[in-house]
Design a protein around this motif. Structure first.
Motif, mmCIF file in Angstrom:
data_model
loop_
_atom_site.group_PDB
_atom_site.id
_atom_site.type_symbol
_atom_site.label_atom_id
_atom_site.label_comp_id
_atom_site.label_asym_id
_atom_site.label_seq_id
_atom_site.Cartn_x
_atom_site.Cartn_y
_atom_site.Cartn_z
ATOM 1 N N SER A 1 9.348 35.971 57.274
ATOM 2 C CA SER A 1 8.212 36.562 58.186
ATOM 3 C C SER A 1 7.839 35.595 59.740
ATOM 4 O O SER A 1 7.842 34.543 59.612
ATOM 5 C CB SER A 1 6.638 35.212 57.151
ATOM 6 N N TRP A 2 7.608 36.670 60.516
ATOM 7 C CA TRP A 2 7.240 36.059 61.922
ATOM 8 C C TRP A 2 6.317 35.570 62.526
ATOM 9 O O TRP A 2 5.778 34.792 62.911
ATOM 10 C CB TRP A 2 7.743 37.373 62.251
ATOM 11 N N SER A 3 5.148 35.738 61.271
ATOM 12 C CA SER A 3 3.688 35.280 61.696
ATOM 13 C C SER A 3 4.474 33.812 61.218
ATOM 14 O O SER A 3 3.429 33.013 62.019
ATOM 15 C CB SER A 3 2.691 35.434 60.466
ATOM 16 N N TYR B 1 4.683 44.207 54.847
ATOM 17 C CA TYR B 1 3.493 43.650 55.353
ATOM 18 C C TYR B 1 3.535 42.510 55.267
ATOM 19 O O TYR B 1 4.304 41.850 54.663
ATOM 20 C CB TYR B 1 2.097 43.650 54.976
ATOM 21 N N ASP B 2 3.308 41.956 56.965
ATOM 22 C CA ASP B 2 3.708 40.125 56.658
ATOM 23 C C ASP B 2 2.648 39.491 56.530
ATOM 24 O O ASP B 2 1.266 39.556 57.152
ATOM 25 C CB ASP B 2 3.683 39.952 58.266
ATOM 26 N N TYR C 1 5.024 43.954 60.220
ATOM 27 C CA TYR C 1 5.785 43.379 59.477
ATOM 28 C C TYR C 1 6.729 42.314 59.039
ATOM 29 O O TYR C 1 7.133 41.907 60.263
ATOM 30 C CB TYR C 1 6.444 44.602 59.167
ATOM 31 N N ALA C 2 6.735 41.603 58.268
ATOM 32 C CA ALA C 2 7.885 41.120 57.636
ATOM 33 C C ALA C 2 9.197 41.940 57.430
ATOM 34 O O ALA C 2 8.914 42.972 57.076
ATOM 35 C CB ALA C 2 7.613 39.642 56.720
#
Length: 125
Positions: free
Chosen positions: A52-54, A100-101, A32-33
């Motif tokens: 956004s961690w991705s 959701y990211d 998750y973002a």
């Protein structure tokens, strides 16, 4: 489904610090973002910080840049907002939110699917 619970709010003097926490349920926390929003009395809910961690990208409202930091601990399924050099105008109910990211930073309130119940932050002058 993700359930979010904020904590850490309270009363602090101007110039002080607080750290807000947002603990999430569910086993897909890292997917998750997340973001922090706040709403002061009589005002619209506004984005404070989002990440956004991705993608490894954060964004901050101009009013909090250099003072607030968003972070998280996946092992604890908890997101944080470290707030330093607090000002009376930071007084608001703070909410955490998740979506959701997808690899981009999203600052729009309506894009977030999950919300916490909010925690009050009051900064006295």
């Amino acid at each position: 489904q993700v359930q979010l619970v904020e904590s850490g709010g309270g009363l602090v003097q101007a110039g002080g610090s607080l750290r807000l926490s947002c603990t999430a349920s569910g086993r897909t926390f890292s997917s998750y973002a997340m973001a922090w929003f706040r709403q002061a009395p009589g005002k619209e809910r506004e984005r404070v910080a989002a990440k956004s961690w991705s993608a490894g990208i954060s964004s901050y409202a101009d009013s909090v840049k250099g003072r607030f930091t968003i972070s998280r601990d996946n092992a604890k399924t908890t997101m944080y907002l470290q707030m330093n050099s607090l000002k009376p105008e930071d007084t608001a109910v703070y909410y955490c939110a998740a979506r959701y990211d997808s690899g981009i930073v999203v600052n729009t309130r309506s894009a977030y699917d999950y919300w916490g119940q909010g925690t009050q932050v009051t900064v006295s002058s």
